[in-house]
Design an enzyme around this catalytic site. Structure first.
Site, PDB file in Angstrom:
ATOM      1  N   CYS A   2      -1.689  -6.366  11.466  1.00  0.00           N
ATOM      2  CA  CYS A   2      -1.830  -5.992  12.789  1.00  0.00           C
ATOM      3  C   CYS A   2      -0.431  -6.288  13.457  1.00  0.00           C
ATOM      4  O   CYS A   2       0.513  -7.014  12.778  1.00  0.00           O
ATOM      5  CB  CYS A   2      -2.839  -6.928  13.536  1.00  0.00           C
ATOM      6  N   ARG A  27       2.272  -1.137  11.617  1.00  0.00           N
ATOM      7  CA  ARG A  27       1.659  -2.384  10.972  1.00  0.00           C
ATOM      8  C   ARG A  27       0.149  -2.276  10.933  1.00  0.00           C
ATOM      9  O   ARG A  27      -0.790  -2.695  10.265  1.00  0.00           O
ATOM     10  CB  ARG A  27       1.915  -3.725  11.778  1.00  0.00           C
ATOM     11  N   TRP A  75      -5.272  -3.433  12.584  1.00  0.00           N
ATOM     12  CA  TRP A  75      -5.707  -2.560  11.196  1.00  0.00           C
ATOM     13  C   TRP A  75      -7.059  -3.551  10.941  1.00  0.00           C
ATOM     14  O   TRP A  75      -7.100  -4.912  10.910  1.00  0.00           O
ATOM     15  CB  TRP A  75      -4.738  -3.097  10.314  1.00  0.00           C
ATOM     16  N   ASN A 101      -3.398 -11.624  14.420  1.00  0.00           N
ATOM     17  CA  ASN A 101      -2.862 -11.007  13.147  1.00  0.00           C
ATOM     18  C   ASN A 101      -3.246 -11.876  12.076  1.00  0.00           C
ATOM     19  O   ASN A 101      -2.659 -12.952  12.151  1.00  0.00           O
ATOM     20  CB  ASN A 101      -1.429 -10.709  13.061  1.00  0.00           C
ATOM     21  N   GLY A 102      -4.413 -11.647  10.951  1.00  0.00           N
ATOM     22  CA  GLY A 102      -4.540 -12.556   9.944  1.00  0.00           C
ATOM     23  C   GLY A 102      -6.052 -12.400   9.806  1.00  0.00           C
ATOM     24  O   GLY A 102      -6.917 -11.776  10.282  1.00  0.00           O
ATOM     25  N   GLU A 487       4.697   5.464  -9.544  1.00  0.00           N
ATOM     26  CA  GLU A 487       5.159   5.453  -8.189  1.00  0.00           C
ATOM     27  C   GLU A 487       4.969   6.728  -7.539  1.00  0.00           C
ATOM     28  O   GLU A 487       4.714   6.996  -6.424  1.00  0.00           O
ATOM     29  CB  GLU A 487       6.639   4.808  -8.076  1.00  0.00           C
ATOM     30  N   LYS A 491       2.831   7.606  -4.223  1.00  0.00           N
ATOM     31  CA  LYS A 491       3.215   8.275  -2.965  1.00  0.00           C
ATOM     32  C   LYS A 491       2.191   9.345  -2.557  1.00  0.00           C
ATOM     33  O   LYS A 491       2.016   9.605  -1.440  1.00  0.00           O
ATOM     34  CB  LYS A 491       4.441   9.050  -3.156  1.00  0.00           C
ATOM     35  N   GLU A 494      -1.365   8.155  -1.190  1.00  0.00           N
ATOM     36  CA  GLU A 494      -1.186   7.455   0.195  1.00  0.00           C
ATOM     37  C   GLU A 494      -1.107   8.280   1.186  1.00  0.00           C
ATOM     38  O   GLU A 494      -1.573   8.114   2.195  1.00  0.00           O
ATOM     39  CB  GLU A 494      -0.346   6.280   0.038  1.00  0.00           C
ATOM     40  N   HIS A 510      -5.626   9.808 -24.889  1.00  0.00           N
ATOM     41  CA  HIS A 510      -6.688   8.659 -25.226  1.00  0.00           C
ATOM     42  C   HIS A 510      -7.708   8.824 -24.027  1.00  0.00           C
ATOM     43  O   HIS A 510      -8.482   7.661 -23.738  1.00  0.00           O
ATOM     44  CB  HIS A 510      -6.110   7.517 -25.306  1.00  0.00           C
ATOM     45  N   LYS A 609       1.662  -1.134   7.046  1.00  0.00           N
ATOM     46  CA  LYS A 609       3.014  -1.228   6.245  1.00  0.00           C
ATOM     47  C   LYS A 609       2.893  -2.654   5.759  1.00  0.00           C
ATOM     48  O   LYS A 609       3.645  -2.977   4.688  1.00  0.00           O
ATOM     49  CB  LYS A 609       4.081  -0.964   7.339  1.00  0.00           C
TER      50      LYS A 609
HETATM   51  O1  M6R Z   1       5.862  -5.303   1.515  1.00  0.00           O
HETATM   52  P1  M6R Z   1       5.810  -5.343   0.212  1.00  0.00           P
HETATM   53  O2  M6R Z   1       6.720  -4.685  -0.711  1.00  0.00           O
HETATM   54  O3  M6R Z   1       5.131  -6.550  -0.289  1.00  0.00           O
HETATM   55  O4  M6R Z   1       4.259  -4.373   0.155  1.00  0.00           O
HETATM   56  C1  M6R Z   1       3.519  -3.886  -0.985  1.00  0.00           C
HETATM   57  C2  M6R Z   1       2.691  -2.905  -0.910  1.00  0.00           C
HETATM   58  O5  M6R Z   1       1.740  -3.111   0.321  1.00  0.00           O
HETATM   59  C3  M6R Z   1       3.508  -1.776  -0.499  1.00  0.00           C
HETATM   60  O6  M6R Z   1       4.392  -1.311  -1.624  1.00  0.00           O
HETATM   61  C4  M6R Z   1       2.579  -0.353  -0.616  1.00  0.00           C
HETATM   62  O7  M6R Z   1       1.770  -0.130  -1.795  1.00  0.00           O
HETATM   63  C5  M6R Z   1       3.155   0.787   0.138  1.00  0.00           C
HETATM   64  N1  M6R Z   1       2.417   1.384   0.950  1.00  0.00           N
HETATM   65  C6  M6R Z   1       3.665   1.797  -0.882  1.00  0.00           C
HETATM   66  O8  M6R Z   1       4.128   2.867  -0.400  1.00  0.00           O
END
Ligand code: M6R
Length: 614
Positions: A2, A27, A75, A101-102, A487, A491, A494, A510, A609
């Protein structure tokens, strides 16, 4: 997870809070709210489900005057996103308002106790339990707010960054943190609060990062007093921010993600500057040189990370095993922290995190430190919790990443890992001199190659239109292209919400090959490398099942290109660094598909984020 903001001083708090919330919206963005104490001494809370813009609409004709206030963008963890669960939360008497936040893990026990004392609850959140608990401690112990917060937090299990205001004492904000970030900005007779420095930077560059279990009394008339939970005075270290406002703005791009994709040639120049000598003959990653003995004697290296950072860690494994001949494991931080791994002195744990605040990665670091391992951090956010929790490390220096989908941080992480492998390989003597120089030459050519690849944007935009309504995607690659494929799939899923999987190309037969039919787009990373022919065979297997192949190949390629339905050609690159170049078309493809679908690219649903909760 958050975002929290706060202001106390002589100015009107509302515009500062709203601007700050917009900056922190990355966030978390399922609800937003503010609390202000107006000149008549009334404590007003305004909050709503939705984004900060919805909050602005809500308060359009309301009295939001006041020179002390707090704000929150959420969040959801406990309780669905709705008006009642949005922060700030009032205490029972409505004398206190709190943002958080937490996660308060023992909230259910405390809630039951409070119910026994006649407290009732308006929301399903753990946060409301905390503010009620603070009020209970305050009134039953006849304490002021600051001491009540200290006592209450001593009994709380979990993670928190909080800010509380008290209607009966409009002269102060009380703030505290444990495992969730909190920054205090110091101005002339005024103070700012933020989950990061972005809401603060345009007012002051003087900041204090609160440490775990520190509580701050921020008073308009008496200044800043920081103590621990046992009321022992702490000396806050005032730091000067190295951040500019322009880094936090879109700079003419429609989305932060597109801006950040396009920034990559420059961010990588920043990342290597001062680390690769101008003549291109040597790489010096000082974190490795400063801990030379530890790296030279390492029995093994364990990477801990989450999401995109985990994918970067996989590339790091391939690089370090390939160039330094040290065994490397790559672990999801969330698994590592709970699975009792075999770990000890002589092991090096490399924690990778863009935000430097990811709760699982932070906890994995603590486990590693407890076991006696040397912990090295690779972070973007300077001064972040992970940067501070590690023994040593390297920043990736790519500037603030605002888009929730990580792009420039991924390439920055891979670049630092490449420099780490080269520095260590040279120290260990596992890389031949000529090869070392060739690899450095390749590495410094990456930003120029990225610029060339960015010119393919119109082609990829056109291609994206064909696949906008696909339901599934496969991403395949071998060797260094395998983590890059994972990766690429992350992308896409998400930001476009299309189901996508990244697989080692040979593993397809497999199981996943059962999914391939004429409806299935398959992105194959088939750049020139030691196993190119094997990847070509996999393309043939997909074509035999009528799958639609989008091949990412090396310029001049003929074989894979003749089999594929669509081709994206990137400049020739040493296979060890190829992910730095192929990342761009995969990011652009995901971006354009998501835009075509009308999705919120920078703030995709359900995500945030920085994941500061488990
Ligand atoms: O801030 P961090 O690199 O520790 O975050 C890790 C993941 O939460 C972050 O990479 C997440 O998978 C991204 N949304 C990917 O685009």
């Amino acid at each position: 997870m958050c975002g929290i903001v706060g202001y106390i001083g002589q100015r009107q708090a509302y515009p500062i809070l709203i601007k700050g919330l917009h900056r922190l919206e990355y966030r978390g963005y399922d609800s937003a709210g503010i609390a202000l104490i107006n000149p008549a001494g009334e404590l007003g809370v305004f909050k709503t489900k939705g984004k900060v813009a919805d909050l602005e609409a809500l308060v359009a004709n309301r009295d939001v005057s006041g020179t002390v206030g707090i704000g929150h963008t959420r969040w959801a963890t406990h309780g669905e996103p709705n008006d009642a669960n949005a922060h700030p939360h009032y205490s029972q008497t409505k004398n206190l308002a709190l943002i958080h936040n937490g996660i308060i893990e023992n909230y259910a026990v405390i809630k039951n106790e409070l119910k026994g004392h006649g407290y009732n609850f308006r929301s399903e959140t753990d946060t409301e339990v905390l503010v009620q608990f603070i009020e209970y401690v305050k009134s039953s112990g006849n304490l002021d707010l600051f001491h009540a917060v200290q006592v209450a937090l001593s009994q709380v299990v979990g993670a928190y960054a909080i800010a509380v205001i008290d209607k009966n004492n409009p002269d102060c904000i009380v703030a505290a943190r444990k495992s969730s970030p909190l920054v205090i900005g110091i101005g002339e007779g005024e103070y700012f609060l933020g989950s990061d420095a972005s809401p603060i930077i345009e007012y002051t560059d003087q900041v204090v990062y609160l440490e775990d279990e520190q509580v701050a009394l921020i008073s308009r008339s008496h200044g800043l007093d920081v103590r621990n939970l046992s009321d022992v005075e702490q000396t806050p270290e005032v730091k000067t921010l190295q951040l500019s406002l322009s880094q936090l703005e879109k700079g003419g791009y429609p989305h932060f993600m597109l801006k950040e994709i396009n920034e990559q040639p420059d961010t990588l120049v920043n990342c290597i500057s001062g680390r690769i000598d101008p003549a291109g003959t040597d790489v010096i990653l000082s974190g490795v040189i400063n801990n030379k003995e530890k790296f030279l004697n390492a029995k093994r290296i364990i990477m801990v990370a989450c999401g995109t950072s985990w994918h970067a860690g996989m590339i790091g494994k391939y690089l370090i095993e390939d160039l330094c001949r040290i065994p490397v494991d790559v672990e999801y931080a969330s698994e590592f922290r709970y699975r009792n791994p075999v770990l000890g002195k002589g092991d090096i744990v490399i924690a990778i995190s863009q935000s430097g605040e990811t709760a699982d990665t932070l906890a994995a670091i603590q486990e590693a430190r407890k076991a006696g391992a040397f912990v090295y951090g690779i972070c973007n956010a300077v001064g972040s919790s992970i940067a501070r929790a590690t023994h040593s490390g390297s920043y990736i220096h790519v500037g603030p990443e605002i888009g929730v989908a990580s792009t420039k941080a991924f390439t920055g992480q891979v670049m630092v890992l490449s420099m780490l492998a080269l520095t260590l390989g040279k120290l260990k003597g596992t890389i031949k001199k000529g090869e070392y120089r060739d690899l450095i030459k390749d590495l410094i050519s990456i930003p120029t190659k990225m610029k060339q690849v960015l010119l393919l944007d119109p082609l990829i935009d056109e291609m994206s239109k064909i696949f906008t309504y696909a339901h599934n995607f496969l991403y395949l690659g071998r060797g260094y292209n395998y983590p890059a494929a994972m990766e690429g799939a992350l992308k896409l899923k998400e930001i476009s919400y299309i189901h996508a999987e990244g697989y080692p190309a040979a593993e397809m037969k497999h199981g996943p090959i059962a999914l391939v039919d004429a409806e299935m787009p398959v992105v194959v990373l088939a750049t020139a490398d030691r196993i190119y022919e094997k990847t070509v065979s996999n393309i043939q297997e997909i074509k035999a099942r009528k799958g639609k192949v989008i091949a990412v190949v090396t310029e001049g390629d003929t074989v894979a290109s003749s089999l594929a339905d669509y081709v994206i050609a990137v400049p020739p690159t040493n296979e060890r660094f190829t992910a730095l170049v192929t990342a761009i078309p995969l990011q652009l493809l995901a971006y354009h598909i998501a835009v075509n679908k009308g999705k919120d690219v920078d703030q995709p649903r359900n995500l945030a984020k920085s994941v500061t909760v488990e």
